[in-house]
Enzyme design. Structure first.
Site, PDB file in Angstrom:
ATOM      1  CG  HIS A 230      -0.201   0.340   2.504  1.00 16.79           C
ATOM      2  ND1 HIS A 230       0.567  -0.584   3.144  1.00 16.79           N
ATOM      3  CD2 HIS A 230      -0.120   1.478   3.254  1.00 16.79           C
ATOM      4  CE1 HIS A 230       1.084  -0.050   4.238  1.00 16.79           C
ATOM      5  NE2 HIS A 230       0.689   1.204   4.325  1.00 16.79           N
TER       6      HIS A 230
HETATM    7  N1  UDP Z   1      -3.505  -5.008   9.064  1.00 15.37           N
HETATM    8  C1  UDP Z   1      -4.767  -5.515   9.288  1.00 15.37           C
HETATM    9  N2  UDP Z   1      -5.492  -5.936   8.211  1.00 15.37           N
HETATM   10  C2  UDP Z   1      -5.021  -5.878   6.940  1.00 15.37           C
HETATM   11  C3  UDP Z   1      -3.714  -5.373   6.724  1.00 15.37           C
HETATM   12  C4  UDP Z   1      -2.982  -4.928   7.807  1.00 15.37           C
HETATM   13  O1  UDP Z   1      -5.216  -5.591  10.434  1.00 15.37           O
HETATM   14  O2  UDP Z   1      -5.740  -6.260   6.011  1.00 15.37           O
HETATM   15  C5  UDP Z   1      -2.737  -4.538  10.220  1.00 15.37           C
HETATM   16  C6  UDP Z   1      -1.368  -5.142  10.346  1.00 15.37           C
HETATM   17  O3  UDP Z   1      -1.425  -6.388  11.001  1.00 15.37           O
HETATM   18  C7  UDP Z   1      -0.632  -4.090  11.151  1.00 15.37           C
HETATM   19  C8  UDP Z   1      -1.243  -2.801  10.667  1.00 15.37           C
HETATM   20  O4  UDP Z   1      -2.483  -3.158  10.064  1.00 15.37           O
HETATM   21  O5  UDP Z   1      -0.888  -4.229  12.528  1.00 15.37           O
HETATM   22  C9  UDP Z   1      -0.297  -2.199   9.667  1.00 15.37           C
HETATM   23  O6  UDP Z   1      -0.914  -1.249   8.976  1.00 15.37           O
HETATM   24  P1  UDP Z   1      -0.421  -0.730   7.554  1.00 15.37           P
HETATM   25  O7  UDP Z   1       0.378  -1.774   6.892  1.00 15.37           O
HETATM   26  O8  UDP Z   1      -1.648  -0.222   6.892  1.00 15.37           O
HETATM   27  O9  UDP Z   1       0.435   0.540   7.942  1.00 15.37           O
HETATM   28  P2  UDP Z   1       1.961   0.799   8.219  1.00 15.37           P
HETATM   29  O10 UDP Z   1       2.389  -0.110   9.329  1.00 15.37           O
HETATM   30  O11 UDP Z   1       2.708   0.578   6.951  1.00 15.37           O
HETATM   31  O12 UDP Z   1       1.998   2.225   8.640  1.00 15.37           O
END
Ligand code: UDP
Length: 380
Positions: A230
């Protein structure tokens, strides 16, 4: 023991942590600002720790940056997060527009609630808008996940986290590397308090893993590749996106099933570009379903920040489709490898690593004590 004299929810029996605040018997009003999926997960464990404290009341503001059932509401339901006291509806538009609209409305809410401190998480536009609104009103800011750096100023997240750290007076770092980054920026000679507290995402993975449950329609799978995708640097660059899609298709066909809970931004980008993605696509899942997917996979392939660490918490190898990472310790211990958006490198490293077991021999992220530490420092 001290005695909290005020009547706003928490009344008595607060421990004295040495802060004159408590000795005087006040209840500290914390104003938590969240808005995006990873922030709900991080805030859930800190909110639990706050609830246990006799001397802190929490007000929660949700900016609305992520707003629908599977990007927002499901986390409040599953993780039993207090219903937001203030719910904004700021989403979409450019970064500047979104941040500006949040700033206006968060400033208004902070004035209404008059908190003692604002608490922000991570590196989103909600984080920056919250920290900026608070700092301008002279309300102290605590930043959870302070000090992380990719050293890539093209990432909106990098801009948000650097500015938020500058505006904060309590910087809660998850790792030694994060503390070092802040020291390198001169924080060791500033009045702001820099602390290594550990990683709240490990707290939540440990706390909630017993609730892991298969996503609808899945159940018996194992040794698959769990993919997430993403990051704007991948979704907004047609060359990178197309190369990643080709790699995912090839892995799904020749190496192992690829299960991809597809982020709405990526779904839109793939459709706009007319790309043909041929893997097991599912809608974004709740946290309990994500924990199940992490526990049962053979490898994690991601461009997420948080998911790189979650792979590690579950002993899974990670292949990261970025050119740099904030979680450098995972690269150092060989748990994670950076492959950018290079089609062949992605395929090669998935083949090399799938099924490998990763061990956390150094307790890199604090072992599940971060939220307790944060609350202790909020009080003290
Ligand atoms: N996550 C979730 N469902 C999904 C994809 C990700 O619950 O379909 C959770 C994942 O386990 C983690 C968090 O969302 O705890 C991460 O979010 P994301 O990857 O959107 O953001 P980033 O960490 O890159 O800021």
């Amino acid at each position: 023991m001290g005695d909290c004299a005020l009547g706003n929810g928490k009344k008595k029996g607060c421990l004295i942590f040495g802060a004159h605040f408590y000795q005087l018997g006040f209840v500290l009003k914390i104003f938590t600002i969240v808005g995006a999926r990873p922030q709900f997960i991080k805030a859930s464990v800190v909110s639990r720790a706050i609830k246990k404290s006799e001397c802190i009341d929490e007000v929660v503001l949700h900016t609305g940056q992520h707003f629908d059932q599977n990007m927002s509401d499901v986390f409040f339901e599953q993780l039993n997060i207090p219903r937001p006291d203030v719910r904004l509806d700021v989403n979409g538009g450019s970064h500047g527009e979104m941040t500006g609209r949040m700033l206006i409305e968060i400033e208004r809410a902070i004035k209404d609630y008059a908190p003692d401190r604002v608490l922000v998480y991570g590196d989103t536009n909600s984080t920056l808008a919250g920290a900026l609104a608070a700092a301008k009103l002279h309300v102290p800011v605590a930043h959870v996940e302070a000090g992380l750096r990719s050293f890539n100023m093209n990432m909106p997240e990098e801009i948000n986290r650097i500015l938020t750290d500058q505006l904060s007076d309590l910087l809660c770092c998850p790792t030694d590397a994060a503390v070092q980054n802040l020291n390198n920026e001169g924080f060791d000679s500033k009045p702001a308090k820099v602390l290594k507290v550990g990683d709240v995402m490990q707290d939540s993975a440990l706390l909630f893993s017993k609730f892991a449950l298969p996503p609808q329609g899945l159940g018996g799978q194992s040794n698959y590749v769990l993919a997430t995708l993403h990051r704007a640097e991948n979704t907004d660059d047609i060359g990178r996106l197309s190369s990643i899609v080709q790699a995912l298709n090839a892995i799904h066909k020749n190496v192992a099933e690829v299960i991809l809970p597809l982020h709405p931004r990526t779904r839109a980008a793939i459709s706009d570009q007319g790309l043909d993605l041929d893997v097991k696509i599912i809608d974004p899942v709740g946290y309990f379903e994500m924990l199940w997917l992490l526990r049962n996979c053979g490898l994690v392939l991601t461009d997420s920040g948080g998911v790189q660490k979650e792979a590690f918490f579950f002993g899974k190898p990670c292949v990261t489709m970025r050119d740099e990472t904030e979680w450098v310790e995972l690269i150092e211990v060989g748990a994670n490898v950076l492959v950018g958006a290079d089609r062949d490198a992605i395929i090669e490293h998935v083949q090399l690593n799938i099924g490998r077991i990763v061990k956390d021999e150094l307790s890199l992220y604090g072992g599940g004590k971060a939220s307790g530490e944060i609350v202790r420092h909020l009080q003290g």
